[in-house]
Design a protein around this motif. Sequence first.
Motif, PDB file in Angstrom:
ATOM      1  N   LEU A  87       0.818  -1.210   0.000  1.00 29.64           N
ATOM      2  CA  LEU A  87       0.000   0.000   0.000  1.00 29.64           C
ATOM      3  C   LEU A  87       0.854   1.264   0.000  1.00 29.64           C
ATOM      4  O   LEU A  87       0.434   2.306  -0.519  1.00 29.64           O
ATOM      5  CB  LEU A  87      -0.923  -0.008   1.223  1.00 29.64           C
ATOM      6  CG  LEU A  87      -2.065  -1.016   1.178  1.00 29.64           C
ATOM      7  CD1 LEU A  87      -2.678  -1.194   2.553  1.00 29.64           C
ATOM      8  CD2 LEU A  87      -3.124  -0.565   0.187  1.00 29.64           C
ATOM      9  N   TRP A 103      -2.207   9.427  -2.962  1.00 28.53           N
ATOM     10  CA  TRP A 103      -3.311  10.105  -2.284  1.00 28.53           C
ATOM     11  C   TRP A 103      -2.847  11.395  -1.629  1.00 28.53           C
ATOM     12  O   TRP A 103      -3.630  12.320  -1.470  1.00 28.53           O
ATOM     13  CB  TRP A 103      -4.021   9.177  -1.296  1.00 28.53           C
ATOM     14  CG  TRP A 103      -3.303   8.836  -0.022  1.00 28.53           C
ATOM     15  CD1 TRP A 103      -2.974   9.698   0.988  1.00 28.53           C
ATOM     16  CD2 TRP A 103      -2.859   7.559   0.399  1.00 28.53           C
ATOM     17  NE1 TRP A 103      -2.343   9.019   1.987  1.00 28.53           N
ATOM     18  CE2 TRP A 103      -2.262   7.703   1.662  1.00 28.53           C
ATOM     19  CE3 TRP A 103      -2.922   6.281  -0.173  1.00 28.53           C
ATOM     20  CZ2 TRP A 103      -1.718   6.626   2.365  1.00 28.53           C
ATOM     21  CZ3 TRP A 103      -2.384   5.223   0.537  1.00 28.53           C
ATOM     22  CH2 TRP A 103      -1.787   5.401   1.780  1.00 28.53           C
ATOM     23  N   LEU A 121      -7.548   6.628 -11.010  1.00 30.26           N
ATOM     24  CA  LEU A 121      -7.215   6.086  -9.695  1.00 30.26           C
ATOM     25  C   LEU A 121      -7.687   7.013  -8.575  1.00 30.26           C
ATOM     26  O   LEU A 121      -7.443   8.218  -8.618  1.00 30.26           O
ATOM     27  CB  LEU A 121      -5.698   5.881  -9.603  1.00 30.26           C
ATOM     28  CG  LEU A 121      -5.141   5.410  -8.257  1.00 30.26           C
ATOM     29  CD1 LEU A 121      -5.693   4.043  -7.899  1.00 30.26           C
ATOM     30  CD2 LEU A 121      -3.628   5.390  -8.301  1.00 30.26           C
ATOM     31  N   ALA A 142      -7.058   7.056  -4.668  1.00 24.92           N
ATOM     32  CA  ALA A 142      -6.226   6.346  -3.699  1.00 24.92           C
ATOM     33  C   ALA A 142      -6.695   6.491  -2.259  1.00 24.92           C
ATOM     34  O   ALA A 142      -6.147   5.848  -1.365  1.00 24.92           O
ATOM     35  CB  ALA A 142      -4.777   6.817  -3.819  1.00 24.92           C
ATOM     36  N   THR A 143      -7.692   7.300  -2.030  1.00 24.86           N
ATOM     37  CA  THR A 143      -8.099   7.541  -0.646  1.00 24.86           C
ATOM     38  C   THR A 143      -8.473   6.261   0.109  1.00 24.86           C
ATOM     39  O   THR A 143      -8.074   6.099   1.269  1.00 24.86           O
ATOM     40  CB  THR A 143      -9.261   8.537  -0.603  1.00 24.86           C
ATOM     41  OG1 THR A 143      -8.926   9.671  -1.397  1.00 24.86           O
ATOM     42  CG2 THR A 143      -9.530   8.984   0.814  1.00 24.86           C
ATOM     43  N   LEU A 167      -7.207   3.473  -0.158  1.00 24.23           N
ATOM     44  CA  LEU A 167      -5.955   2.805   0.207  1.00 24.23           C
ATOM     45  C   LEU A 167      -5.354   3.428   1.460  1.00 24.23           C
ATOM     46  O   LEU A 167      -4.726   2.740   2.269  1.00 24.23           O
ATOM     47  CB  LEU A 167      -4.965   2.888  -0.949  1.00 24.23           C
ATOM     48  CG  LEU A 167      -5.414   2.206  -2.243  1.00 24.23           C
ATOM     49  CD1 LEU A 167      -4.350   2.376  -3.320  1.00 24.23           C
ATOM     50  CD2 LEU A 167      -5.690   0.738  -2.000  1.00 24.23           C
TER      51      LEU A 167
END
Lengths: 116, 116
Positions: free
Chosen positions: A83, A90, B71, B73-74, B76
């Motif tokens: 991850l 993010w 994508l 990513a939050t 994740l």
Amino acid sequence: MTDQLSAVFAALADPTRRAILRRLREGDANVAELAAPFAMSQPAVSRHLKVLEAAGLISRSRRATARLSHLEATPLRDATTWLADYREYWEESHNRLDELLARLQDTDNPGEEDPS
Amino acid sequence: MTDQLSAVFAALADPTRRAILRRLREGDANVAELAAPFAMSQPAVSRHLKVLEAAGLISRSRRATARLSHLEATPLRDATTWLADYREYWEESHNRLDELLARLQDTDNPGEEDPS
DNA sequence: GTCATTCATAACCATTTCGTTCTAGAAGGG
DNA sequence: CCCTTCTAGAACGAAATGGTTATGAATGAC
């Protein structure tokens, strides 16, 4: 689901199994103790434990007739490592990129950018 | 699998979906581009994308007839937050405890041991 | 309007998953 | 040895998963 990482994520996809892991942070426990919080039969919990063991997330030992489960957190480290490759993403999408776009809209000087 | 965290872990349990996420780090892509690396039909990839979208890991938009995946990513980050609660356990078991055991064995046996 | 492109959906199938109940087996205590 | 305790396994069923092929629907080009 042949690789270990897939097995770990699949094991974590079940709320019952995540609750079992959380319980095991407080110490080893036998099947009856792990099954107590759930409205679920004992064989069902035994199979959850089998999934966790196959993923390497617990190890097991005997004490008299009981089988103790022990948390093995190393696969969780591996999952975290996977991850971590997305962490910049993010973060970037919420901090750097938005600020960069805001600055590019103000002026069009291409001098001071970070290509990493 | 009612909660969001379970959906994220379940989505990550599939190697194809993890590869799709990795591809999307390089930029948005349509379904054909995402399907290209896999020996798999286009509808199969479309359903993988549907799983990723349901988990909040991608968003989608249209450009002409194409549908671009982006994508997100939050989730994740949320998964990483959950895993972080176990960090002390894999650290403790590999640093403090192992070193402690090694020192305790040195007091009795000065030689090198490999109990694996 | 017609057509090509791109993708989603429908229908189907095999396998896996998650639960059940019932039963068998391992480990000690008497 | 007999009995209790604790857990795993067998057999079963419902639902989810992951793939297929065939078809339909949205969009832009001509």
